[in-house]
Design a protein around this motif. Structure first.
Motif, short mmCIF file in Angstrom:
data_model
loop_
_atom_site.label_atom_id
_atom_site.label_comp_id
_atom_site.label_asym_id
_atom_site.label_seq_id
_atom_site.Cartn_x
_atom_site.Cartn_y
_atom_site.Cartn_z
N LEU A 41 0.82 -1.21 0.00
CA LEU A 41 0.00 0.00 0.00
C LEU A 41 0.85 1.26 0.00
O LEU A 41 0.51 2.25 -0.66
N ALA A 42 1.97 1.24 0.71
CA ALA A 42 2.86 2.39 0.72
C ALA A 42 3.45 2.61 -0.68
O ALA A 42 3.58 3.76 -1.13
N GLY A 43 3.78 1.54 -1.36
CA GLY A 43 4.26 1.67 -2.73
C GLY A 43 3.21 2.22 -3.66
O GLY A 43 3.49 3.03 -4.54
N LEU A 44 1.96 1.79 -3.46
CA LEU A 44 0.86 2.30 -4.27
C LEU A 44 0.65 3.80 -4.02
O LEU A 44 0.48 4.58 -4.96
N VAL A 45 0.67 4.18 -2.75
CA VAL A 45 0.50 5.59 -2.42
C VAL A 45 1.64 6.42 -2.99
O VAL A 45 1.43 7.50 -3.55
N ALA A 46 2.87 5.92 -2.87
CA ALA A 46 4.02 6.64 -3.41
C ALA A 46 3.91 6.77 -4.93
O ALA A 46 4.30 7.79 -5.50
N LEU A 48 1.02 6.81 -6.70
CA LEU A 48 -0.11 7.68 -7.05
C LEU A 48 0.14 9.14 -6.72
O LEU A 48 -0.43 10.03 -7.36
N LEU A 49 0.94 9.42 -5.71
CA LEU A 49 1.17 10.80 -5.28
C LEU A 49 2.42 11.41 -5.91
O LEU A 49 2.92 12.43 -5.43
N ASP A 50 2.91 10.80 -6.95
CA ASP A 50 4.05 11.32 -7.70
C ASP A 50 5.32 11.50 -6.88
O ASP A 50 6.07 12.46 -7.06
N TYR A 51 5.54 10.60 -5.96
CA TYR A 51 6.84 10.55 -5.29
C TYR A 51 7.83 9.94 -6.26
O TYR A 51 7.45 9.41 -7.31
N PRO A 53 9.87 7.45 -8.37
CA PRO A 53 9.55 6.05 -8.69
C PRO A 53 10.42 5.05 -7.94
O PRO A 53 9.99 3.92 -7.70
N THR A 54 11.60 5.47 -7.56
CA THR A 54 12.46 4.54 -6.82
C THR A 54 11.89 4.24 -5.44
O THR A 54 12.11 3.14 -4.92
N LEU A 55 11.15 5.19 -4.85
CA LEU A 55 10.54 4.94 -3.54
C LEU A 55 9.46 3.87 -3.66
O LEU A 55 9.38 2.96 -2.83
N ALA A 56 8.63 3.98 -4.70
CA ALA A 56 7.59 2.96 -4.91
C ALA A 56 8.23 1.61 -5.21
O ALA A 56 7.78 0.58 -4.68
N ALA A 57 9.26 1.60 -6.03
CA ALA A 57 9.93 0.33 -6.35
C ALA A 57 10.57 -0.27 -5.11
O ALA A 57 10.51 -1.49 -4.91
#
Length: 88
Positions: A41-46, A48-51, A53-57
C-alpha cells in the motif's frame, strides 16, 4: 466398507495425544503478512502521489521480500511450536 472400530479410534486418539499435536507460529506469519500488505500500500500511495519512482519500487521490493519470508516461515517445519500439554 467399514471405518475403524471404536477401540482402534480410541487407541489412535490416545497415541496422538501422547505424541502431541504441533501448530504453526501464527503470530510471526500474521506480522509478516501485515508488513507485506503495508509495504504494498505504501508503494501504491508513493506511485499515485508522484513521489520518486524509486521509492515505490523500493516499497514493492521490500513487500516481495517480506512476503517471501512469510511463506518460508509458514512452510518451514522447524518453525512449528509444540502445543502445550493438556490441550486438545
Amino acid at each position: 466398507m467399514r471405518g475403524p472400530s471404536k477401540d482402534q479410534l480410541a487407541a489412535w486418539t490416545a497415541e496422538t495425544k501422547r505424541v502431541g499435536f504441533r501448530q504453526r507460529n501464527w503470530s510471526v506469519v500474521r506480522r509478516l503478512a501485515t508488513l507485506a500488505v503495508a509495504l504494498l500500500l505504501a508503494g501504491l500511495v508513493a506511485s499515485l502521489l508522484d513521489y520518486p519512482p524509486t521509492l515505490a519500487a523500493a516499497c514493492w521490493v521490500a513487500a516481495a521480500i517480506a512476503g517471501t519470508a512469510m511463506l518460508v516461515w509458514f512452510f518451514d517445519r522447524r518453525r512449528f511450536k509444540p502445543r502445550p500439554p493438556g490441550t486438545s
